[in-house]
Design an enzyme around this catalytic site. Structure first.
Site, PDB file in Angstrom:
ATOM      1  N   TYR A 141       0.827  -1.214   0.000  1.00 43.56           N
ATOM      2  CA  TYR A 141       0.000   0.000   0.000  1.00 43.56           C
ATOM      3  C   TYR A 141       0.861   1.264   0.000  1.00 43.56           C
ATOM      4  O   TYR A 141       0.427   2.309  -0.464  1.00 43.56           O
ATOM      5  CB  TYR A 141      -0.911   0.033   1.236  1.00 43.56           C
ATOM      6  CG  TYR A 141      -2.252  -0.633   1.063  1.00 43.56           C
ATOM      7  CD1 TYR A 141      -2.350  -1.922   0.543  1.00 43.56           C
ATOM      8  CD2 TYR A 141      -3.418   0.018   1.422  1.00 43.56           C
ATOM      9  CE1 TYR A 141      -3.581  -2.537   0.401  1.00 43.56           C
ATOM     10  CE2 TYR A 141      -4.655  -0.589   1.279  1.00 43.56           C
ATOM     11  CZ  TYR A 141      -4.738  -1.866   0.774  1.00 43.56           C
ATOM     12  OH  TYR A 141      -5.960  -2.461   0.632  1.00 43.56           O
ATOM     13  N   ASP A 252     -12.183  -9.095   4.652  1.00 43.21           N
ATOM     14  CA  ASP A 252     -13.504  -9.083   4.009  1.00 43.21           C
ATOM     15  C   ASP A 252     -14.079 -10.490   3.979  1.00 43.21           C
ATOM     16  O   ASP A 252     -15.272 -10.713   4.224  1.00 43.21           O
ATOM     17  CB  ASP A 252     -13.419  -8.554   2.570  1.00 43.21           C
ATOM     18  CG  ASP A 252     -13.666  -7.048   2.482  1.00 43.21           C
ATOM     19  OD1 ASP A 252     -13.407  -6.354   3.485  1.00 43.21           O
ATOM     20  OD2 ASP A 252     -14.115  -6.575   1.420  1.00 43.21           O
TER      21      ASP A 252
END
Ligand code: IPM
Ligand code: MG
Length: 361
Positions: A141, A252
């Site tokens: 990231y 998730d």
């Protein structure tokens, strides 16, 4: 002295769900003597519209001064065509980096009242209680170099860098072992050490930190297998610790085991326990403004905030009990609705939680 909480509603369903969480906080303040000061600021698309950028300097400043931050969600269709460097998501990433919130705790807990909401068989998920510890300020990231370049051939190439320093791996592993010590005493470190050197180092460091914790069992798992095991036999996991991107994906997946991502809070903490708290679902632009979003993940984020950053465990327990009670009463937003339950909107759900809190004042 009052503790300062900065409220960042953000975009999409963010403002609606945060509104309900603020109601719960205000109730704790007015009826139970919780000593807090609330302030509000802009982030994400809302900040882009008002100021041109997703993270105004004043917002970061207020966040640094606060004892804790409560965030709704960022992002939406409206800003999708913007350059990636100034998209709403950059506001969130800027807060994580600017506040050094390297430890992201994402619980996946199955509420017994919602066992039917999961797409998995009840016996596979009943009693599920996993905590994903996701590294949040490093890895691919944030790695440099990154970008899209044009090769000599004229073809364009996109590239990102996955890099972790030993100290970054070490500190996130320590968090994982610390929390595992207070729960099931089992850490599963997730990597791709069979392919990526960076995560080979991750495995080596995790093993070293594990050796300092004789009372805690450590396993290593490749990320592809971890994804499979999460849907095959999720109850084998207690604490999972992993990189920023693997954690994004696996959390998730873990969340959905519980039936509704609308139920799950998260905490992002720095070295001193200061944190930002947010529901793990996103801004859900498809249902924004409809008054149907589930506010419980945000309300439960307030409970995490109280417990981890304000040291108010009893207040946190009040919120968790109130949420439990509204579920017991059969109230459900549409995402967790099942036959026989009472379907309610965002506001009614928030009001019911406040009512349950007040009933015990
Ligand atoms: C999350 C989200 C964010 C992430 C996005 C909105 C930048 O998916 O918190 O999991 O990828 O970290
Ligand atoms: Mg995500």
């Amino acid at each position: 002295m009052s503790k300062k909480i900065l409220i960042l509603p953000g975009d999409g369903i963010g403002p609606e769900i945060v509104n309900e969480a603020v109601k719960a906080l205000t109730c704790l303040r007015d009826d139970f003597g919780l000593d807090v000061d609330l302030d509000e600021a802009l982030v994400g698309g809302a900040a882009i519209d008002a100021t041109g950028g997703p993270l105004p300097a004043t917002t970061l400043e207020l966040a640094k001064e606060a004892d804790a931050v409560l965030l709704g969600a960022v992002g939406g269709y409206k800003w999708e065509s913007l350059d990636i460097a100034i998209r709403p998501e950059k506001g969130l990433l800027g807060l994580r980096a600017g506040l050094d919130l390297f430890a992201n705790l994402r619980p996946a807990i199955l509420y017994p009242q919602l066992a039917d909401a999961s797409t998995l068989k009840p016996e596979v998920v009943s009693g599920l209680d996993i905590l994903i510890v996701r590294e949040l300020t490093g890895g691919i990231y944030f790695g440099q170099p990154r970008g899209v370049r044009t090769l000599d051939s004229g073809e364009r190439e996109g590239y990102n860098t996955l890099a972790y320093r030993e100290s970054e791996i070490e500190r996130i592993c320590r968090v994982a072992f610390d929390v595992a010590g207070k729960r099931g005493k089992h850490v599963c470190s997730v990597d791709k050490a069979n392919v990526l050197e960076c995560t080979e180092l991750w495995r080596e460091v995790a093993t070293r930190i594990g050796a300092e914790h004789a009372d805690i069992e450590l396993h290593h798992m490749y990320v592809d297998n971890a994804a499979m095991q999460l849907v095959r036999e999720p109850k084998q996991f207690d604490v999972m610790v992993t990189t920023n991107m693997f954690g994004d994906i696996l959390s998730d997946c873990a969340a959905m085991l519980t039936g509704s991502i609308g139920m799950l809070p998260s905490a992002s903490l720095d070295e001193n326990g200061k944190g930002m708290y947010e529901p793990i679902h996103g801004s859900a632009p498809d249902i924004a403004g409809k008054g149907i979003a589930n506010p419980l993940a945000t309300i439960l984020s307030v409970a995490m905030l109280l417990r981890y950053s304000l040291n108010e465990a009893a207040m946190a327990a009040r919120i968790e009990r109130a949420v439990d009670e509204v579920l017991d009463d059969g109230l459900r937003t549409t995402d967790i609705h099942s036959p026989g339950a009472t379907e309610v909107g965002t506001e009614a759900m928030g009001d019911a939680v406040v009512e349950a809190l007040r009933a015990r004042a």
